[in-house]
Design a protein around this motif. Sequence first.
Motif, PDB file in Angstrom:
ATOM      1  N   LEU A 184      36.837  17.677  67.901  1.00  0.00           N
ATOM      2  CA  LEU A 184      38.242  17.588  67.514  1.00  0.00           C
ATOM      3  C   LEU A 184      38.451  17.875  66.030  1.00  0.00           C
ATOM      4  CD1 LEU A 184      40.921  17.064  68.865  1.00  0.00           C
ATOM      5  CD2 LEU A 184      40.544  14.621  68.572  1.00  0.00           C
ATOM      6  N   GLY A 185      37.506  17.467  65.183  1.00  0.00           N
ATOM      7  CA  GLY A 185      37.611  17.736  63.750  1.00  0.00           C
ATOM      8  C   GLY A 185      37.627  19.227  63.463  1.00  0.00           C
ATOM      9  N   ALA A 186      36.754  19.968  64.126  1.00  0.00           N
ATOM     10  CA  ALA A 186      36.712  21.423  63.934  1.00  0.00           C
ATOM     11  C   ALA A 186      38.004  22.073  64.423  1.00  0.00           C
ATOM     12  CB  ALA A 186      35.506  22.021  64.656  1.00  0.00           C
ATOM     13  N   LEU A 187      38.534  21.607  65.543  1.00  0.00           N
ATOM     14  CA  LEU A 187      39.805  22.137  66.051  1.00  0.00           C
ATOM     15  C   LEU A 187      40.950  21.824  65.085  1.00  0.00           C
ATOM     16  CD1 LEU A 187      39.582  21.255  69.861  1.00  0.00           C
ATOM     17  CD2 LEU A 187      39.404  23.525  68.806  1.00  0.00           C
ATOM     18  N   PHE A 188      40.932  20.613  64.532  1.00  0.00           N
ATOM     19  CA  PHE A 188      41.958  20.191  63.580  1.00  0.00           C
ATOM     20  C   PHE A 188      41.924  21.093  62.348  1.00  0.00           C
ATOM     21  CE2 PHE A 188      43.653  16.157  61.203  1.00  0.00           C
ATOM     22  CZ  PHE A 188      44.954  16.611  61.309  1.00  0.00           C
ATOM     23  N   PHE A 189      40.722  21.316  61.808  1.00  0.00           N
ATOM     24  CA  PHE A 189      40.621  22.162  60.627  1.00  0.00           C
ATOM     25  C   PHE A 189      40.944  23.616  60.940  1.00  0.00           C
ATOM     26  CE2 PHE A 189      39.375  18.629  58.209  1.00  0.00           C
ATOM     27  CZ  PHE A 189      39.470  19.007  56.875  1.00  0.00           C
ATOM     28  N   GLU A 190      40.625  24.081  62.110  1.00  0.00           N
ATOM     29  CA  GLU A 190      41.019  25.437  62.508  1.00  0.00           C
ATOM     30  C   GLU A 190      42.547  25.556  62.482  1.00  0.00           C
ATOM     31  OE1 GLU A 190      40.889  27.826  66.687  1.00  0.00           O
ATOM     32  OE2 GLU A 190      38.991  26.955  66.022  1.00  0.00           O
ATOM     33  N   TRP A 191      43.232  24.537  62.995  1.00  0.00           N
ATOM     34  CA  TRP A 191      44.688  24.509  62.981  1.00  0.00           C
ATOM     35  C   TRP A 191      45.211  24.465  61.533  1.00  0.00           C
ATOM     36  CZ3 TRP A 191      48.446  21.242  61.138  1.00  0.00           C
ATOM     37  CH2 TRP A 191      49.743  21.499  61.578  1.00  0.00           C
ATOM     38  N   ILE A 192      44.579  23.619  60.699  1.00  0.00           N
ATOM     39  CA  ILE A 192      44.992  23.494  59.298  1.00  0.00           C
ATOM     40  C   ILE A 192      44.819  24.812  58.563  1.00  0.00           C
ATOM     41  CG2 ILE A 192      44.374  22.423  57.080  1.00  0.00           C
ATOM     42  CD1 ILE A 192      43.798  19.822  58.761  1.00  0.00           C
ATOM     43  N   TYR A 193      43.671  25.480  58.734  1.00  0.00           N
ATOM     44  CA  TYR A 193      43.441  26.764  58.064  1.00  0.00           C
ATOM     45  C   TYR A 193      44.537  27.760  58.429  1.00  0.00           C
ATOM     46  CZ  TYR A 193      38.599  25.003  57.624  1.00  0.00           C
ATOM     47  OH  TYR A 193      37.474  24.252  57.365  1.00  0.00           O
ATOM     48  N   LYS A 194      44.843  27.853  59.699  1.00  0.00           N
ATOM     49  CA  LYS A 194      45.872  28.791  60.170  1.00  0.00           C
ATOM     50  C   LYS A 194      47.229  28.417  59.574  1.00  0.00           C
ATOM     51  CE  LYS A 194      47.676  30.777  64.477  1.00  0.00           C
ATOM     52  NZ  LYS A 194      49.069  30.438  64.565  1.00  0.00           N
ATOM     53  N   TYR A 195      47.560  27.136  59.621  1.00  0.00           N
ATOM     54  CA  TYR A 195      48.850  26.649  59.122  1.00  0.00           C
ATOM     55  C   TYR A 195      49.030  26.965  57.636  1.00  0.00           C
ATOM     56  CZ  TYR A 195      52.493  23.381  57.688  1.00  0.00           C
ATOM     57  OH  TYR A 195      53.626  22.827  57.146  1.00  0.00           O
ATOM     58  N   VAL A 196      48.039  26.638  56.812  1.00  0.00           N
ATOM     59  CA  VAL A 196      48.199  26.840  55.362  1.00  0.00           C
ATOM     60  C   VAL A 196      48.111  28.317  54.987  1.00  0.00           C
ATOM     61  CG1 VAL A 196      47.482  24.483  54.804  1.00  0.00           C
ATOM     62  CG2 VAL A 196      45.783  26.326  54.764  1.00  0.00           C
ATOM     63  N   LYS A 197      47.341  29.084  55.737  1.00  0.00           N
ATOM     64  CA  LYS A 197      47.268  30.523  55.469  1.00  0.00           C
ATOM     65  C   LYS A 197      48.624  31.164  55.735  1.00  0.00           C
ATOM     66  CE  LYS A 197      44.258  34.449  56.105  1.00  0.00           C
ATOM     67  NZ  LYS A 197      43.078  34.997  56.745  1.00  0.00           N
ATOM     68  N   GLU A 198      49.298  30.727  56.803  1.00  0.00           N
ATOM     69  CA  GLU A 198      50.643  31.236  57.108  1.00  0.00           C
ATOM     70  C   GLU A 198      51.649  30.856  56.021  1.00  0.00           C
ATOM     71  OE1 GLU A 198      51.523  29.784  61.040  1.00  0.00           O
ATOM     72  OE2 GLU A 198      50.215  31.273  61.996  1.00  0.00           O
ATOM     73  N   LYS A 199      51.380  29.772  55.286  1.00  0.00           N
ATOM     74  CA  LYS A 199      52.247  29.351  54.180  1.00  0.00           C
ATOM     75  C   LYS A 199      51.909  30.093  52.883  1.00  0.00           C
ATOM     76  CE  LYS A 199      53.229  25.005  53.581  1.00  0.00           C
ATOM     77  NZ  LYS A 199      54.371  24.137  53.775  1.00  0.00           N
ATOM     78  N   GLY A 200      50.877  30.957  52.927  1.00  0.00           N
ATOM     79  CA  GLY A 200      50.522  31.748  51.763  1.00  0.00           C
ATOM     80  C   GLY A 200      49.429  31.164  50.892  1.00  0.00           C
ATOM     81  N   PHE A 201      48.684  30.190  51.395  1.00  0.00           N
ATOM     82  CA  PHE A 201      47.611  29.594  50.604  1.00  0.00           C
ATOM     83  C   PHE A 201      46.300  30.303  50.899  1.00  0.00           C
ATOM     84  CE2 PHE A 201      51.010  26.721  50.232  1.00  0.00           C
ATOM     85  CZ  PHE A 201      50.881  26.195  48.968  1.00  0.00           C
ATOM     86  N   GLU A 202      45.447  30.381  49.857  1.00  0.00           N
ATOM     87  CA  GLU A 202      44.253  31.203  49.958  1.00  0.00           C
ATOM     88  C   GLU A 202      42.944  30.449  49.822  1.00  0.00           C
ATOM     89  OE1 GLU A 202      44.285  33.950  46.498  1.00  0.00           O
ATOM     90  OE2 GLU A 202      45.878  32.651  45.751  1.00  0.00           O
ATOM     91  N   ALA A 203      43.001  29.156  49.550  1.00  0.00           N
ATOM     92  CA  ALA A 203      41.768  28.379  49.388  1.00  0.00           C
ATOM     93  C   ALA A 203      41.991  26.945  49.859  1.00  0.00           C
ATOM     94  CB  ALA A 203      41.328  28.385  47.928  1.00  0.00           C
ATOM     95  N   VAL A 204      40.902  26.336  50.298  1.00  0.00           N
ATOM     96  CA  VAL A 204      40.899  24.924  50.688  1.00  0.00           C
ATOM     97  C   VAL A 204      39.779  24.266  49.911  1.00  0.00           C
ATOM     98  CG1 VAL A 204      40.629  23.282  52.586  1.00  0.00           C
ATOM     99  CG2 VAL A 204      41.676  25.513  53.027  1.00  0.00           C
TER     100      VAL A 204
END
Length: 141
Positions: free
Chosen positions: A90-110
């Motif tokens: 679930l953690g990996a799925l959560f972070f996959e969702w987070i990466y997609k979400y923030v990338k769509e907002k224009g962010f380039e690094a975590v």
Amino acid sequence: MPFEFKILKKEHINEVVPLVEKLNEFKVPASLLKERFSEMINQNYECAVIYDGNKIIGVCGLWYCTRHYSGRSVEPDHVVIDEAYRGQGLGALFFEWIYKYVKEKGFEAVELNTYVSNYQSHKFYFNEGFKILGFHFLKKL
């Protein structure tokens, strides 16, 4: 999986306090956590959650900023998944969702911090491709 990943509405922020308390190495009382969260939601902050039905089973704060060395970045904070749901990917799925979400907002690094004693998180973040760049220091005033 019946899990739903989403950004928590500001007016529901106190619903994450019970989970955050479990991660709370500094033993901050729930009343103070609620006070701090009420300030945080009015800053460059969002709170991502995982729902299993109507129950919040995962939480991850997201702090947004621009840094001279990494550009537009997001910092996941107070990441915790309910113990009963751990070990299921679930953690990996959560972070996959987070990466997609923030990338769509224009962010380039975590980038993030994790407690030195939280060995499980270290393994998880290494598996996610994170690298250690430095130390996080804290001085209470």
